[in-house]
Design an enzyme around this catalytic site. Structure first.
Site, PDB file in Angstrom:
ATOM      1  N   GLN A  63      -7.694   1.797   5.178  1.00 36.20           N
ATOM      2  CA  GLN A  63      -8.459   1.381   6.353  1.00 36.20           C
ATOM      3  C   GLN A  63      -9.908   1.049   6.039  1.00 36.20           C
ATOM      4  OE1 GLN A  63      -7.483   0.618   9.357  1.00 36.20           O
ATOM      5  NE2 GLN A  63      -5.350   1.194   9.029  1.00 36.20           N
ATOM      6  N   SER A  75      -4.238  -1.388   0.626  1.00 39.45           N
ATOM      7  CA  SER A  75      -3.266  -2.396   1.027  1.00 39.45           C
ATOM      8  C   SER A  75      -3.993  -3.652   1.476  1.00 39.45           C
ATOM      9  CB  SER A  75      -2.398  -1.851   2.165  1.00 39.45           C
ATOM     10  OG  SER A  75      -1.371  -2.746   2.498  1.00 39.45           O
ATOM     11  N   ALA A  76      -3.627  -4.800   0.899  1.00 39.96           N
ATOM     12  CA  ALA A  76      -4.381  -6.033   1.121  1.00 39.96           C
ATOM     13  C   ALA A  76      -4.325  -6.531   2.560  1.00 39.96           C
ATOM     14  CB  ALA A  76      -3.863  -7.123   0.182  1.00 39.96           C
ATOM     15  N   GLY A 128       0.811  -1.202   0.000  1.00 35.16           N
ATOM     16  CA  GLY A 128       0.000   0.000   0.000  1.00 35.16           C
ATOM     17  C   GLY A 128       0.845   1.252   0.000  1.00 35.16           C
ATOM     18  N   THR A 129       1.957   1.222   0.737  1.00 31.88           N
ATOM     19  CA  THR A 129       2.858   2.375   0.751  1.00 31.88           C
ATOM     20  C   THR A 129       3.414   2.639  -0.642  1.00 31.88           C
ATOM     21  OG1 THR A 129       3.461   2.064   3.078  1.00 31.88           O
ATOM     22  CG2 THR A 129       5.041   3.233   1.686  1.00 31.88           C
ATOM     23  N   CYS A 137       4.373   7.945  24.620  1.00 28.11           N
ATOM     24  CA  CYS A 137       5.096   7.152  25.609  1.00 28.11           C
ATOM     25  C   CYS A 137       5.524   5.792  25.064  1.00 28.11           C
ATOM     26  CB  CYS A 137       4.223   6.946  26.838  1.00 28.11           C
ATOM     27  SG  CYS A 137       3.581   8.468  27.546  1.00 28.11           S
TER      28      CYS A 137
END
Length: 459
Positions: free
Chosen positions: A177, A194-195, A69-70, A320
Site C-alpha cells: 500500500q 505489488s505493482a 504481490g501475494t 454486510c
C-alpha cells in the site's frame, strides 16, 4: 465515473502504458539467451531491476520480480522460515496484516509451526513493545505491513525493525500500500510489494531479501530470478511496473500533499453531513489518499450499490458485503464499528470536484438505505420496564443494532436492554453503538442459541 478504490487496484499509469507498449516490441525474447534479441531483453530486465531497487532502497541483486504481490509475500515468508528452521518455527504477525500474510501464517501453523498475533490499538496501529513481547528465542520471522490496506494507518516499521534487529529476528514488510508513496524506513530484512497498487500492470510483484538474511527458496530449483521466482518472466509487465514506480515516486510528494487536503475534507465533513458515523484509522499517521468510515444502521452492501448507482466506485470492510457475515479481521482487531463501512482511496489526479460531488451524494445514499431498513428516530415513550430482552436471532447487520436503538427508550435511565443475537457482527457493533450514543456496554454472555449483549441506558 469517479473511481475511488485505488487501494484495491490503481488505474494503469500513463508511463506504464507507454513502457508496456514499447517493451512488447523490444522485450519479447528470453533474457537468458546470448543472441541479440536475448541481450536486448536482458538489458531491459536489468534496467527495470535497477530502477525498482532504487525505489525500494536495496541493491539490485537483492530484488527479484514475482508473478504477484501475494506470491512475493508467500515466497518471502516460506523462504525465511525454511532458512531459519534451526532457530525455531515461531512466526510473529500483526492482527491486521493483509490476508496473504495471514494465509501464509495459517499454512505454517498447519505444518506444525506456531504463530503469535500482535494486537493493535483502536486506530489500527501496533506498538514496538507489542512485538518485543511476542518475540521468543524460537522466533524465525516477524511480519508487519507498512500501512494498513483497509484504514490507511501507517505502522511504526522503523521502531519494530529495531526491536526485531536487537533480538536477531528478520522483519518482513508488506509494502504493497505504501511503496508508491515512498521507501519504507528502518532496517527491514525482507520486503514485498505489488505493482498494480501504484499504477503498474497486474501480475508483477517485488520481493527484496537483504544480504545476510538466511533464505531457502521452496519448491523445485529454478535458475531464473536468483531461484526465488521460477518461470519465464513477464518482461513487458516488469518494465512497465518499474517505469511507473519511478514515475509515481517523482510525483509522490506533491500528489500526497494535494490528496491529503481532499481526504481531510472527507474526514471532517462526513461526520457533519451524516448522523451516526465513525471515521476509523489514525487521523495523522496515515496514507495520504485513504479514508474509511462506518455508518450506524446501514447495510454495507446496499450502501455500496447505492453509491455505485450514483457513479462512485468505493470499497468496504463491512461484514454486510460478505457472505461470511463476519466483519473484516482489521475492523474486528481494532474494535470499531463495522456496519455500513466505506473505504475511499483516491487515485492520483483526483480533482476536488469529484470529492465534493461524493460528499453531496453520500448523505442521501445513507439516508435512503436507512429508510429502506425502517430506521427513524423513535418517538419518546414512557419506560415500560427496568429491563428488556430482545430476540434478534436470525437478524443480520445492521438489524440487531436497529432493534436496540428502538428499544433503549423503553427502559428508564439505569435500566438495561439485552439483545440476543447469533450474528458475529453484534460483538463489535453493539459496543460501538454504546460508545457513539453515550450508553454503557455491560458485557456479553453465551446462550444456548447465540449470545446475549447487555446495554445500560445512561441518558
Amino acid at each position: 465515473m469517479p473511481y475511488f478504490d485505488t487501494a484495491s487496484a490503481a488505474p494503469l499509469h500513463p508511463v506504464a502504458r507507454q513502457a508496456l507498449q514499447a517493451s512488447l516490441d523490444e522485450g519479447w525474447a528470453d533474457p537468458a539467451r546470448l543472441y541479440r534479441e536475448g541481450r536486448r531483453a536482458r538489458l531491459l530486465l536489468d534496467a527495470a531491476r535497477e530502477a525498482a531497487a532504487e525505489a525500494v532502497g536495496c541493491r539490485a541483486d537483492e530484488l527479484v520480480f514475482t508473478p504477484s504481490g501475494t506470491h512475493a509475500v508467500h515466497s518471502g515468508i516460506a523462504g525465511v522460515l525454511a532458512g531459519r528452521r534451526r532457530v525455531g518455527g515461531h512466526l510473529v504477525v500483526s492482527a491486521v496484516e493483509h490476508s496473504s500474510v495471514l494465509h501464509a501464517a495459517a499454512a505454517h501453523e498447519a505444518r506444525g509451526g506456531s504463530v503469535a498475533e500482535v494486537p493493535v490499538d483502536r486506530s489500527g496501529a501496533v506498538s514496538a513493545a507489542g512485538y518485543a513481547d511476542a518475540l521468543t528465542p524460537a522466533t524465525a520471522l516477524a511480519c508487519l505491513q507498512s500501512a494498513n490496506h483497509e484504514v490507511g494507518t501507517v505502522q511504526p516499521v522503523a521502531e519494530v525493525a529495531e526491536v526485531c534487529g536487537a533480538a536477531g529476528v528478520p522483519l518482513l514488510v508488506d509494502a504493497a500500500q505504501s511503496l508508491g508513496w515512498g521507501p519504507v524506513e528502518g532496517a527491514w530484512s525482507v520486503l514485498a510489494a505489488s505493482a498494480h497498487k501504484w499504477g503498474g500492470p497486474p501480475g508483477v510483484g517485488l520481493l527484496a531479501v537483504r544480504k545476510g538474511v538466511r533464505f531457502s527458496s521452496q519448491g523445485p530449483a529454478d535458475e531464473r530470478e536468483s531461484g526465488r521466482s521460477p518461470g519465464f518472466v513477464n518482461l513487458p509487465a516488469i518494465v512497465a511496473a518499474a517505469a511507473s514506480l519511478r514515475a509515481v515516486r517523482a510525483e509522490a510528494d506533491a500528489e500526497a500533499a494535494r490528496l491529503r487536503v481532499l481526504v481531510d475534507r472527507i474526514r471532517r465533513r462526513v461526520v457533519r453531513l451524516v448522523p451516526d458515523v465513525e471515521v476509523v484509522g489514525d487521523a495523522d499517521r496515515r496514507l495520504p489518499h485513504l479514508v474509511t468510515f462506518s455508518c450506524l444502521y446501514v447495510d454495507g452492501e446496499a450502501l455500496l450499490h447505492e453509491l455505485d448507482r450514483a457513479g462512485f466506485s468505493v470499497s468496504s470492510g463491512s461484514s454486510c458485503t460478505s457472505s461470511t457475515l463476519t466483519p473484516s479481521h482489521v475492523l474486528r482487531a481494532m474494535g470499531v464499528l463495522s456496519e455500513g463501512n466505506v473505504r475511499v482511496s483516491l487515485p492520483p489526479g483526483t480533482p476536488a470536484e469529484e470529492v465534493n460531488a461524493f460528499l453531496e451524494v453520500l448523505p442521501g445514499a445513507v439516508a435512503g438505505v436507512r429508510e429502506r431498513l425502517g430506521v427513524s428516530e423513535p418517538p419518546a415513550v414512557a419506560p415500560v420496564a427496568e429491563s428488556l430482552e430482545l430476540d434478534a436471532l436470525g437478524l443480520r447487520c445492521p438489524q440487531p443494532v436497529i432493534e436496540l436503538a428502538r428499544a433503549i427508550g423503553r427502559v428508564p435511565v439505569g435500566g438495561t436492554v439485552t439483545v440476543l443475537s447469533d450474528d458475529e457482527v453484534a460483538r463489535l457493533d453493539i459496543p460501538a453503538w454504546c460508545a457513539m450514543r453515550g450508553h454503557e456496554y455491560v458485557g456479553e454472555s453465551p446462550r444456548p442459541a447465540g449470545t446475549a449483549y447487555t446495554v445500560r441506558r445512561l441518558s
